[in-house]
Design an enzyme around this catalytic site. Structure first.
Site, PDB file in Angstrom:
ATOM      1  N   HIS A   1       0.817  -1.225   0.000  1.00 17.22           N
ATOM      2  CA  HIS A   1       0.000   0.000   0.000  1.00 17.22           C
ATOM      3  C   HIS A   1       0.846   1.270   0.000  1.00 17.22           C
ATOM      4  O   HIS A   1       0.376   2.331   0.391  1.00 17.22           O
ATOM      5  CB  HIS A   1      -0.969  -0.009   1.197  1.00 17.22           C
ATOM      6  CG  HIS A   1      -2.032  -1.071   1.077  1.00 17.22           C
ATOM      7  ND1 HIS A   1      -2.885  -1.422   2.101  1.00 17.22           N
ATOM      8  CD2 HIS A   1      -2.373  -1.871   0.034  1.00 17.22           C
ATOM      9  CE1 HIS A   1      -3.705  -2.387   1.694  1.00 17.22           C
ATOM     10  NE2 HIS A   1      -3.400  -2.688   0.454  1.00 17.22           N
TER      11      HIS A   1
ATOM     12  N   CYS B   1       3.845  15.195 -11.768  1.00 20.65           N
ATOM     13  CA  CYS B   1       4.953  14.559 -12.483  1.00 20.65           C
ATOM     14  C   CYS B   1       5.452  13.289 -11.802  1.00 20.65           C
ATOM     15  O   CYS B   1       6.301  12.589 -12.337  1.00 20.65           O
ATOM     16  CB  CYS B   1       6.110  15.537 -12.683  1.00 20.65           C
ATOM     17  SG  CYS B   1       6.948  15.978 -11.138  1.00 20.65           S
TER      18      CYS B   1
ATOM     19  N   SER C   1      -6.898  -7.473   9.501  1.00 25.12           N
ATOM     20  CA  SER C   1      -8.299  -7.886   9.578  1.00 25.12           C
ATOM     21  C   SER C   1      -8.679  -8.775   8.389  1.00 25.12           C
ATOM     22  O   SER C   1      -9.767  -9.342   8.373  1.00 25.12           O
ATOM     23  CB  SER C   1      -9.205  -6.660   9.629  1.00 25.12           C
ATOM     24  OG  SER C   1      -8.954  -5.833   8.515  1.00 25.12           O
TER      25      SER C   1
ATOM     26  N   GLY D   1      -1.712  -9.571  12.316  1.00 25.73           N
ATOM     27  CA  GLY D   1      -2.221  -8.233  12.648  1.00 25.73           C
ATOM     28  C   GLY D   1      -2.987  -7.578  11.519  1.00 25.73           C
ATOM     29  O   GLY D   1      -2.968  -6.356  11.390  1.00 25.73           O
TER      30      GLY D   1
END
Ligand code: OAD
Length: 265
Positions: free
Chosen positions: A135, A146, A209, A207
């Protein structure tokens, strides 16, 4: 027939003998560093400033490209607040154990890949290498025009300069280098994750969900490929019924224990 429940000792043995290990981490791993998770227990045991973020804030107005387009200043301020919290945080024993796990596996000639949904860079700070940031990173920002990246200092958002060499100069629109809902994961991260999950014989989901895809899909893929799968979480998740071994507890306690069982360190 009831499913057998392998013990934590068995997980330690599996780790000692594993040739290829993948660990997927989520916000829960950083909770013991004082960083808030997105979901999960708002528990009475947690102080109010540790409440899950998505219980207090609406992701639709903060974590989507549309939200940024509608109100870039609000979104930037929120991410900058979190960025400064991440910069100030220190790795906890869960992060340290994962770095030790990597050393233990690699010293025995195995391969180890850490996939993280976390944007806080605490795995890097703890000494993990080759971390695959599914992520992105909140520590890194980029010009939305840019694409030039930079790492702002400790000062708040209002005073960040444009990245050097950015052709937009003072007009640059800066955004965190994270993946928002509705955006694709970075290609190199997907390639690295796919390859590692394809060949792993041991997979840990820690850790998280396990509800945000595509990251949550890696556990299912590993299980389908015959890997032994383990979950470490303080509470039940959709992954709990899928894994070979689900361990209830905090990553800061459970991971050091598993590493000690496997490598005696
Ligand atoms: P979540 O906040 O959804 O889940 C955190 C999980 O960690 C929960 O299942 C908790 O029970 C567990 N947990 C909390 N403290 C723990 C501890 N000390 N030890 C072990 N487990 C603990 O976080 P993620 O699964 O990482 O994406 O969330 C996935 C994505 O959703 C994030 O990357 C973020 C979020 O929206 C975006 O912003 C795009």
């Amino acid at each position: 027939m009831a499913k057998l429940r392998p013990s934590i000792e068995h997980v330690g043995e599996r780790l000692r003998g594993a040739k290829s290990v993948v660990v997927l981490t989520g916000a829960g791993v950083s909770a013991e560093s004082g960083l808030r998770t997105f979901r999960g227990a708002t528990g009475a045991d947690l102080p109010p400033d540790m409440r899950a973020l998505w219980k207090e804030f609406d992701p639709q107005t903060l974590a989507t490209p549309e939200a940024f387009e509608a109100d870039p200043e609000k979104v930037s301020r929120w991410y900058d607040w979190r960025r400064r919290g991440c910069l100030a945080a220190e790795p906890n024993p869960g992060h340290t154990a994962l770095a030790a796990m990597q050393r233990g596996v690699e010293e025995r000639g195995g391969s180890f890949t850490l996939l993280t949904q976390n944007v806080d860079r605490l795995h890097h700070k703890a000494g993990s290498t080759g971390v695959v940031e599914l992520h992105g990173s909140i520590i890194v920002w980029r010009c939305a025009g840019c694409g030039r990246r930079f790492e702002p200092g400790a000062e708040p958002f209002e005073r960040h300069p444009a990245p050097s060499g950015c052709r937009h100069g003072a007009a640059a629109i800066l955004r965190p280098d994270v993946v928002w809902f509705g955006e694709a994961l970075p290609e190199p991260a997907i390639r690295a994750a796919d390859a590692a999950v394809e060949e792993c014989d041991l997979f840990f989901s820690v850790g998280t969900s396990a509800v945000v895809f595509p990251a949550a899909g890696y556990l299912l893929l590993a299980a389908r490929n015959g890997a032994f799968t383990v979950e470490v979480n303080r509470e039940d998740t959709p992954a709990s019924g899928v894994v070979d071994c689900s361990i209830r507890g905090s990553s800061g306690e459970v991971l050091p224990w598993i590493v000690e069982l496997a490598f005696g360190a």
